[in-house]
Design an enzyme around this catalytic site. Structure first.
Site, PDB file in Angstrom:
ATOM      1  CB  THR A 131       4.537  -0.522   8.373  1.00 37.12           C
ATOM      2  OG1 THR A 131       4.174  -0.377   6.992  1.00 37.12           O
ATOM      3  CG2 THR A 131       5.184  -1.889   8.569  1.00 37.12           C
ATOM      4  CE  LYS A 156       6.579  -4.919   6.297  1.00 34.64           C
ATOM      5  NZ  LYS A 156       6.800  -5.364   4.903  1.00 34.64           N
ATOM      6  CD  GLU A 207       1.885  -6.498   0.907  1.00 36.14           C
ATOM      7  OE1 GLU A 207       2.857  -6.416   0.145  1.00 36.14           O
ATOM      8  OE2 GLU A 207       1.650  -5.681   1.812  1.00 36.14           O
ATOM      9  CG  ASP A 230       5.752  -7.220  -2.229  1.00 35.12           C
ATOM     10  OD1 ASP A 230       6.257  -6.735  -3.263  1.00 35.12           O
ATOM     11  OD2 ASP A 230       5.983  -6.736  -1.101  1.00 35.12           O
ATOM     12  CE  LYS A 252       6.483  -3.224  -1.767  1.00 34.96           C
ATOM     13  NZ  LYS A 252       7.330  -4.121  -0.929  1.00 34.96           N
ATOM     14  CB  CYS A 280       6.441   2.773  -0.582  1.00 36.41           C
ATOM     15  SG  CYS A 280       6.052   2.776   1.204  1.00 36.41           S
ATOM     16  CG  ASP A 304       3.905   3.102   5.868  1.00 34.94           C
ATOM     17  OD1 ASP A 304       4.543   2.675   4.882  1.00 34.94           O
ATOM     18  OD2 ASP A 304       3.761   2.442   6.909  1.00 34.94           O
TER      19      ASP A 304
END
Length: 333
Positions: A131, A156, A207, A230, A252, A280, A304
């Site tokens: 990320t 992000k 996402e 998500d 998740k 995660c 990660d």
């Protein structure tokens, strides 16, 4: 204080804080530590462990999560197993920690790896996304350049200025596969332009571009790249309404309420034609280990969390660059 009958499962739980290496920033804010809740269930000299990450986005706090776990002491002592737990607690972080702890205890009692016990494919090493936190285009390009050797990067984004951010990231990592997470920060007004910018940068997947519950526009437009739910998807019950809006779902365990529902959800999602991402929160390897059981069904692996921490717990998952290996029995399962 109540005593546990001889031979019954006993429960302990606690809040832990793990420092993040630097900071972790998404559209909803920045944090410098991962706050997790650990559940331990013990019986006959064996202990199973599970970890969860309470998420403020879903009105979860570490303290309330800890209380919810502790409230299960009497049902566990009375014989509640992992299957009965599904009806006893709602999906969410607290149930995740207990569900995974009970699965770990089952494996230890049987003396078998959990995937064999559950009749699932054994996980193999997989490439995980790494990320890149939200920042200015310049800061993100600098962070991306340091990670450009990694095969899969998760970027992000956060709304205004995202076309410039993703262009800068792509220039800094011309060979990496890119997936993007907007964390609900886009609007109907900038959706088309931001999707086009991601497509121009060769992004594979985006996402949750729009807020959960306000994502109807995704069904009305031509999507130039795959879009993954998500925050809009939690467990099996939330899958069917999303078929016209999304191409993939991010599973998740903190959302599904544990491995038990996550495995069932992965099967249901595949049956509906969704691609699967296993995702995660920022947490230790104890959170990642159960999620590895979903990786045989996943197109994208995003596990990660430990790579973002200043340190991991003992017996943590092995990472060889971006390659993540299945957990040792000393950690979980």
């Amino acid at each position: 204080m109540t005593s546990t009958p001889p031979g019954a499962i006993s429960l302990s739980s606690r809040i832990e804080r793990w420092p993040i290496a630097g900071t972790f920033t998404i559209s909803r804010g920045t944090k410098t530590e991962a706050v997790v809740v650990v559940a331990e269930v013990s019986q006959g000299g064996l202990t199973g462990c599970g970890e969860c990450v309470p998420y403020p986005r879903y009105a979860e706090t570490p303290e309330a999560t800890l209380q919810a776990i502790q409230a299960m002491q009497a049902p566990l002592a009375g014989g509640m197993d992992r299957i009965a737990l599904q009806a006893r607690m709602p999906a969410g972080a607290a149930r995740n920690a207990l569900d995974c702890a009970l699965a770990d205890l089952e494996a230890k009692r049987a003396g078998r790896r959990i995937w064999n016990l559950l009749g699932r494919p054994a996980p193999e090493p997989r490439t995980t996304a790494y990320t890149i936190s939200l920042g200015t285009p310049e800061a993100m390009a600098e962070a991306t350049a340091k990670a450009a050797h990694r095969q899969l990067l998760k970027i992000k984004l956060g709304g205004d200025g995202d076309p410039e951010r993703i262009a800068a990231v792509r220039k800094a990592a011309p060979e990496s596969e890119l997936i993007v997470d907007a964390n609900e920060a886009w609007t109907e007004d900038n959706l088309a332009a931001n999707l086009a910018a991601c497509a121009d940068a060769g992004v594979t997947l985006i996402e949750q571009p729009l807020p959960a519950g306000k994502d109807e526009a995704l069904a009305r437009i031509r999507r130039p790249l795959a879009v993954c739910a998500d925050e809009s998807v939690h467990d099996r019950s939330s899958l069917a309404p999303l078929r016209e809006r999304y191409d993939a779902v991010n599973i998740k365990l903190d959302k599904t309420g544990g491995l038990t529902e996550a495995l069932a959800m992965a099967d249901a999602a595949q049956a509906l034609g969704f691609e699967i991402m296993i995702g995660c929160m920022v947490a230790t390897s104890l959170s990642m280990a159960p999620a590895m059981l979903i990786t045989p069904q996943a197109r994208f692996v995003d596990l990660d969390g430990p790579l973002l921490l200043a340190r991991d717990r003992d017996h943590g998952l092995r990472y060889d660059g971006s390659l993540v290996y299945p957990p040792d029995a000393a950690l979980w399962g």
